[in-house]
Design an enzyme around this catalytic site. Structure first.
Site, PDB file in Angstrom:
ATOM      1  CG  HIS A 273      81.857  30.208  79.450  1.00 52.50           C
ATOM      2  ND1 HIS A 273      81.096  29.695  78.429  1.00 52.50           N
ATOM      3  CD2 HIS A 273      80.985  30.769  80.323  1.00 52.50           C
ATOM      4  CE1 HIS A 273      79.817  29.937  78.663  1.00 52.50           C
ATOM      5  NE2 HIS A 273      79.717  30.586  79.808  1.00 52.50           N
TER       6      HIS A 273
ATOM      7  CB  CYS B   7      57.180  45.312  90.886  1.00 48.20           C
ATOM      8  SG  CYS B   7      57.904  43.968  91.851  1.00 48.20           S
TER       9      CYS B   7
END
Length: 683
Positions: free
Chosen positions: A602, A28
């Site tokens: 990671h 939005c």
């Protein structure tokens, strides 16, 4: 290196649980809106830790809203570029097939959640046109104020120039049903152009030629009550819902090969008469009923309504319940010629803007950069655009004391609005620029000023946080300041010995410094020809980064390096370093080695989905670690049981500062095996 826009977008997506956890994505004016499969694996706190994120708001059991402010569209487009997200396109079809075009509602949400999502996503795309039109109205009202024209005079009494100027804003409101029909149909999954064509039929010259509003004519031998559908909101909303069910039924009985021709044909043939005879009058009745109820309250006591409205809005907006009131404002202007909600609503808006202005002034005093950025964005969006969401989600909903500063401003402003009985004669966004659209504008100005300054002074006098929140924020600012000073001191320091090329033998470590006992923890710049060897932070097989089954790592987009197929279960520091980032979920850690090289480790792929289960973190951000210190321990069997790859990328995240960076494969790697070589940059 990746831009801030890309880094933040990746951070948001990763902590939402990755693309596999997302079922739909829209945005939005200020918020990224996601529907997720499993809300429990979303790391809201980690998303909110990014300075670019103004707030994170769960909605129902499947919705997540990430508030980004005025630059939300940029983040939306960037997230769409990320792997696994390209098929999300704000409800727009990316293929021309009838299956895609008539795909229906995606996902299953609770009816209450979906009802508010429906209203929100129906009005969201139209807000831009409404905002533009409201500012044109403001200019014409100013012209009226200065005696240049009569804003409310009939068009046949206006000069041609002003008739044309009025057409510029009337176009948005007159054809509003067409826009609402299109966006509502698209939200439901029906064909948006059919959704637009249905109310458009009721605005054509041919339909208008049947008679005036209130007249009854005979069509197909059946009496039809005529209505003025210009500017109406509820008829196209109801028609779009009807269209969805009609299309759904037609697709069950019409062969797929000819659906593109006959589904729209029968949809128009059914829905236009249904809307003209039944749904349209019913929608107008619903709108008029709500409007009449509020008008009755207003007629009984404008003073009471002017107090109730601004006190309700702070609770309606976070839930999305304000959208029906926006529709009623437009309905009031169409039926009454004025609206009695917008004026009191301005008291809520300006109390909100006053509060965030107080936060801005306090953040300047405290040198709190994060809150200064958030509050400044909310203040400007509010005062100039009349948009409250950045203030609401960036400040109000994040601190529990704020409503006790906001509501007194709403009350005081509402009392002033009630005294002056403020009315709006056009739909506008309540900002500083639209003050002239209110009547009397001077009384309205006093009302919003009272609301603004009451909330602002309460924040300045009493703060907007609890004592614990305030002390925590001040401690963080002090820590950040000290960290900056430490970094400056390190950058200006002269090492006691130069960086030397470290061997790969046992105990050498990555970026070993000659005379380590006397070297300082600075970030020296590697000279041309100098090399830093980085040993494996994890036991296992070292393989080329290109073999990682993840396109981001494999392409080196997060930096060059190596990947480890682990045989061990502990990530250790490959050299003396500072922890610059550690995920609370335990799946990733970033280090700044004393040589200046920054690495990211990671553990596994998509392991963020585990929410920390199977991981134990041994360090925290800004902690100093020595070579061999444990950073993360993980349960390899548990991770494999979840069908998640354990391959662990190890990448140099600040590679641009150096020359060639080489990943070195090895069948068996450990803390004495060089797996990455970093060369100094040739000037």
């Amino acid at each position: 290196m990746a831009s801030k826009l890309t880094t933040t977008s990746q951070h948001i997506l990763e902590n939402l649980g990755g693309p596999d956890n997302i079922t739909s994505m829209t945005h939005c004016a200020t918020r990224l809106r996601f529907q997720v499969k499993d809300q429990s694996i979303v790391d809201q706190q980690e998303i909110d830790s990014d300075p670019s994120v103004l707030g994170v708001v769960p909605q129902g059991s499947t919705g997540m809203q990430v508030v980004m402010g005025g630059s939300v569209a940029n983040y939306y487009q960037e997230i769409l570029k990320l792997d696994g997200m390209k098929h999300f396109a704000d409800g727009e079809a990316t293929e021309s097939s009838s299956k895609k075009e008539y795909g229906g509602v995606r996902g299953k949400y609770s009816w209450i959640d979906y009802a508010f999502e429906f209203l929100s996503d129906t009005f969201r795309p139209i807000l831009w046109a409404l905002l533009g039109a409201s500012l044109i109205i403001t200019l014409l009202v100013l012209a009226d104020t200065f005696g240049l024209q009569d804003f409310r005079a009939p068009m046949d009494e206006q000069p041609d120039t002003y008739v044309f100027l009025h057409s510029m804003w009337r176009s948005v409101f007159y054809f509003l049903p067409i826009m609402v029909g299109a966006t509502a149909a698209r939200k439901l999954g029906a064909n948006e152009w059919i959704g637009a064509a249905i109310p458009a039929a009721l605005l054509t010259p041919e339909f208008l030629a049947l008679g005036s509003a209130g007249d009854t004519v005979t069509v197909f031998g059946i009496p039809m009550v005529l209505n003025d559908y210009s500017g109406q909101v509820f008829p196209p909303l109801i028609a779009a819902i009807g269209l969805y069910w009609v299309e759904k039924g037609l697709k069950k009985i019409i062969p797929e090969a000819v659906q593109m021709v006959f589904v729209p044909f029968f949809s128009l043939l059914i829905m236009i008469p249904a809307t003209a005879f039944l749904l349209g009058p019913f929608g107008i009745g619903v709108g008029n009923g709500i409007s009449n109820l509020l008008e009755a309250i207003n007629n009984f006591s404008p003073f009471i309504l002017s107090i109730v409205i601004p006190l309700l809005y702070p609770f309606l907006v976070p839930l999305g319940l304000h959208w029906p009131l926006n529709a009623i404002m437009i309905q009031n202007i169409n039926t009454l010629g004025y609206d009695f909600i917008q004026g009191p609503m301005g008291a809520w808006n300006f109390a909100c803007f006053g509060l965030v202005t107080g936060v801005f002034l306090l953040s300047i005093k405290e040198r709190n950069k994060a809150m200064r950025q958030v509050s400044l964005g909310g203040m400007l969006a509010g005062l100039l655009g009349g948009i409250s969401e950045p203030s609401l989600y960036g400040v109000l909903l994040r601190f529990k004391k704020t409503y006790f500063r906001l509501l007194p401003g709403c009350l005081a402003g509402g009392i002033v609005m009630g005294i002056f009985d403020i009315k709006a004669y056009a739909f506008v966004f309540t900002s500083l620029l639209t003050i002239p659209a209110m009547d009397p504008w001077l009384g309205y100005t006093i009302g919003i000023a009272v609301a603004f300054f009451v909330s602002m002074f309460l924040v300045l006098a009493l703060d907007y946080r609890s004592n614990e929140e305030r002390d925590e924020a001040r401690a963080k600012v002090a820590a950040d300041k000290q960290a900056e000073e430490d970094l400056k001191a390190e950058a200006n320091a002269t090492p006691a010995a130069p960086v030397a090329a470290a061997g790969a033998g046992a105990g050498a470590g990555a970026g070993a410094v000659a005379g380590a006992a006397t070297a300082v923890a600075a970030k020296p710049k590697l000279a041309a020809g100098e090399v830093v060897d980085i040993v494996s932070p994890l036991e296992g097989k070292a393989i080329p980064l290109s073999e990682v089954p993840d396109p981001i790592f494999a392409a080196g987009k997060l930096g060059p390096g190596i990947a480890i197929q682990p045989t061990g279960n502990t990530v250790v520091a490959p050299a003396d370093a500072t922890v610059i980032l550690v995920q609370k979920s335990g799946h990733a850690v970033a280090l700044r080695l004393d040589s200046g090289v920054e690495i990211l480790v990671h553990v596994g792929l998509d392991t963020v989905q585990l929410g920390g289960e199977g991981f134990t973190v041994h360090v925290e951000r800004r902690q100093q670690v020595k070579a061999g210190d444990p950073l993360i321990t993980f349960d390899a069997d548990f991770i494999r049981s979840k069908d998640l790859p354990l391959i662990t990328p190890v990448v140099v995240s600040n590679a641009a500062k150096f020359g060639e960076i080489e990943g070195i494969p090895a069948d068996q790697a450990n803390s004495s095996t060089t797996v990455i070589k970093v060369n100094g940059k040739n000037e």
